[in-house]
Design a protein around this motif. Structure first.
Motif, short mmCIF file in Angstrom:
data_model
loop_
_atom_site.label_atom_id
_atom_site.label_comp_id
_atom_site.label_asym_id
_atom_site.label_seq_id
_atom_site.Cartn_x
_atom_site.Cartn_y
_atom_site.Cartn_z
N GLU A 101 0.57 -1.55 0.07
CA GLU A 101 0.11 -0.11 -0.50
C GLU A 101 0.89 1.65 -0.27
N GLY A 102 2.13 1.64 0.59
CA GLY A 102 2.99 2.42 1.20
C GLY A 102 3.91 2.71 -0.70
N SER A 103 3.68 1.80 -0.96
CA SER A 103 4.72 1.92 -1.79
C SER A 103 3.55 2.22 -2.89
N LEU A 104 2.79 1.42 -3.82
CA LEU A 104 1.70 1.76 -4.32
C LEU A 104 1.15 3.62 -3.87
N ILE A 105 1.00 4.30 -3.09
CA ILE A 105 0.19 5.57 -2.55
C ILE A 105 1.70 6.09 -3.06
N THR A 106 2.71 5.95 -3.33
CA THR A 106 4.21 7.01 -3.66
C THR A 106 3.68 7.20 -4.85
N ALA A 118 -8.51 1.72 5.76
CA ALA A 118 -8.80 3.03 4.75
C ALA A 118 -7.73 4.45 5.85
N ALA A 119 -8.12 4.09 6.85
CA ALA A 119 -6.88 5.66 7.51
C ALA A 119 -6.63 5.75 7.27
N GLY A 120 -4.90 4.42 7.31
CA GLY A 120 -3.65 4.45 6.93
C GLY A 120 -3.00 5.39 5.30
N ILE A 121 -4.31 4.63 4.51
CA ILE A 121 -4.09 4.55 3.48
C ILE A 121 -4.58 6.18 2.68
N GLY A 122 -5.66 7.17 3.70
CA GLY A 122 -5.76 8.54 3.85
C GLY A 122 -4.93 9.32 3.84
N PHE A 123 -4.11 8.79 5.35
CA PHE A 123 -2.69 9.14 5.35
C PHE A 123 -2.12 9.09 4.46
#
Length: 298
Positions: A97-102, A154-159
C-alpha cells in the motif's frame, strides 16, 4: 537547461529517491520501538540540525524579509503535515500500500506545477510520466498482491494520500524561494520551522497511545535507524530534491520520485532476501525510459 552542468545536477533528485527507497523498511522497523509521530519529529529535528549547521557555514550573513519567512513557514507547515501523515500512514498500512500510493506524489506535483507555477504540460512530459507510472506499478504488481490493497486500513491509506499531496505542495511551493536564494537555504529553514509543529504533536500522540518515552530501549541499531532517517533521508535527500528544482521545473523533478519504490524493491531483495521476477526488470526499464523521456524534453 543550456548549461551542460544542469543536466548533471538534474539527476541529483534521483539520489534523493535512492535514499528514500530504504526509508519505508527502516521507519516500519523503527515503529516497533518509537511511535510514528515521535519518530517523525526525531527525523525532522536531526535533519534540521544538520542542515542548519551547513547553511551557517555556506551563507553566514544571509538575511530574509518578513515575506520570505512567511514563505519558509508555509513550507514548514507542509513538512509537518507530510511527515506526520506519512509516518502515521506507514504504521497503519502494508508495504504494498505504501509503495503504490507513493506513485501519487509525482502526479500531484505535476498537476500543482501546472496550476500554481504555470509550467507547461507537454505531450512528451505526459508520455514520460505515464511510462514511469506504468513501470512502477508493473514492478509492484510483481512483488505484491495489489488486489488486497485497501482491505485493512482505509485511514492509513488516507494518511498516505495526504502525505503525497503534502510533499507535492512542498516541492512546488518551494520553487519561488529556491529562485531567490538556494536549495540549501530553502530546505534548511522550512525544515527548522517544521520542528516545533511536530513537537506539539508528540505529547498528543503519547497521550492517546500506550507508548511512553521511558519504554524506548536505546540500542545501536535503533540509533543507526534514526540517524539514517534524520541525516540521509531528510537532510541530504531534501537538499538533493530541492537542488534539482534550481535547474528545472517541478514536473521534471517529480518524475525521479518513481525510483523510490523501485529502489525499495531492490533493497528488499538484497537485504531481506525477497524474490523479484521479470516484472521488476521490465518495470524498471519502463520507469527509466519514462524518466529519460521527461528529462530530455526540450
Amino acid at each position: 537547461m543550456d548549461d551542460p552542468r544542469s543536466e548533471i545536477v538534474l539527476f541529483v533528485p534521483s539520489f534523493a529517491a535512492i535514499l528514500w527507497g530504504g526509508m519505508y523498511v527502516v521507519s516500519k522497523w523503527g515503529f516497533q520501538s518509537i511511535p510514528p509521530v515521535t519518530l517523525a519529529f526525531l527525523r525532522v529535528f536531526i535533519g534540521a540540525t544538520v542542515l542548519l549547521g551547513l547553511v551557517r557555514v555556506a551563507y553566514p550573513r544571509r538575511s530574509f524579509t518578513r515575506r520570505d519567512w512567511r514563505g519558509f513557514a508555509v513550507l514548514g507547515v507542509w513538512v509537518a503535515v507530510t511527515m506526520g501523515t506519512q509516518f502515521a500512514g506507514t504504521d497503519l498500512t502494508t508495504a504494498s500500500e505504501g509503495s503504490l500510493i507513493t506513485v501519487l506524489t509525482p502526479v500531484f506535483t505535476l498537476g500543482l506545477g501546472v496550476a500554481l507555477l504555470g509550467e507547461e504540460l507537454t505531450p512528451r512530459k505526459l508520455a514520460g510520466t505515464a511510462l514511469a507510472i506504468g513501470g512502477t506499478v508493473f514492478v509492484l504488481a510483481g512483488q505484491y498482491e495489489l488486489a488486497t490493497i485497501g482491505a485493512e486500513s482505509a485511514a492509513g491509506i488516507g494518511f498516505l494520500v495526504i502525505a503525497s499531496a503534502g510533499w507535492a505542495a512542498y516541492t512546488v511551493c518551494g520553487k519561488p524561494l529556491i529562485r531567490r536564494y538556494s536549495a540549501l537555504e530553502t530546505a534548511t529553514y522550512s525544515t527548522v520551522l517544521a520542528v516545533p509543529l511536530l513537537a506539539i504533536l508528540v505529547p498528543v500522540e503519547l497521550r492517546f497511545t500506550d507508548a511512553t518515552i521511558r519504554s524506548v530501549s536505546v540500542t545501536g541499531p535503533l540509533v543507526a535507524a534514526v540517524l539514517y532517517l534524520g541525516v540521509l533521508s531528510t537532510a541530504v535527500a531534501w537538499y538533493c530534491w530541492y537542488k534539482g528544482m534550481e535547474v528545472t521545473d517541478a514536473g521534471t523533478v517529480a518524475v525521479f520520485f518513481f525510483a523510490q519504490p523501485i529502489v525499495g524493491a531492490a533493497l528488499g531483495a538484497v537485504v531481506l532476501g525477497e524474490s523479484i521476477g521479470t516484472e521488476f526488470f521490465i518495470g524498471g526499464l519502463l520507469m527509466a525510459l519514462g524518466v529519460y523521456v521527461v528529462t530530455t524534453a526540450s
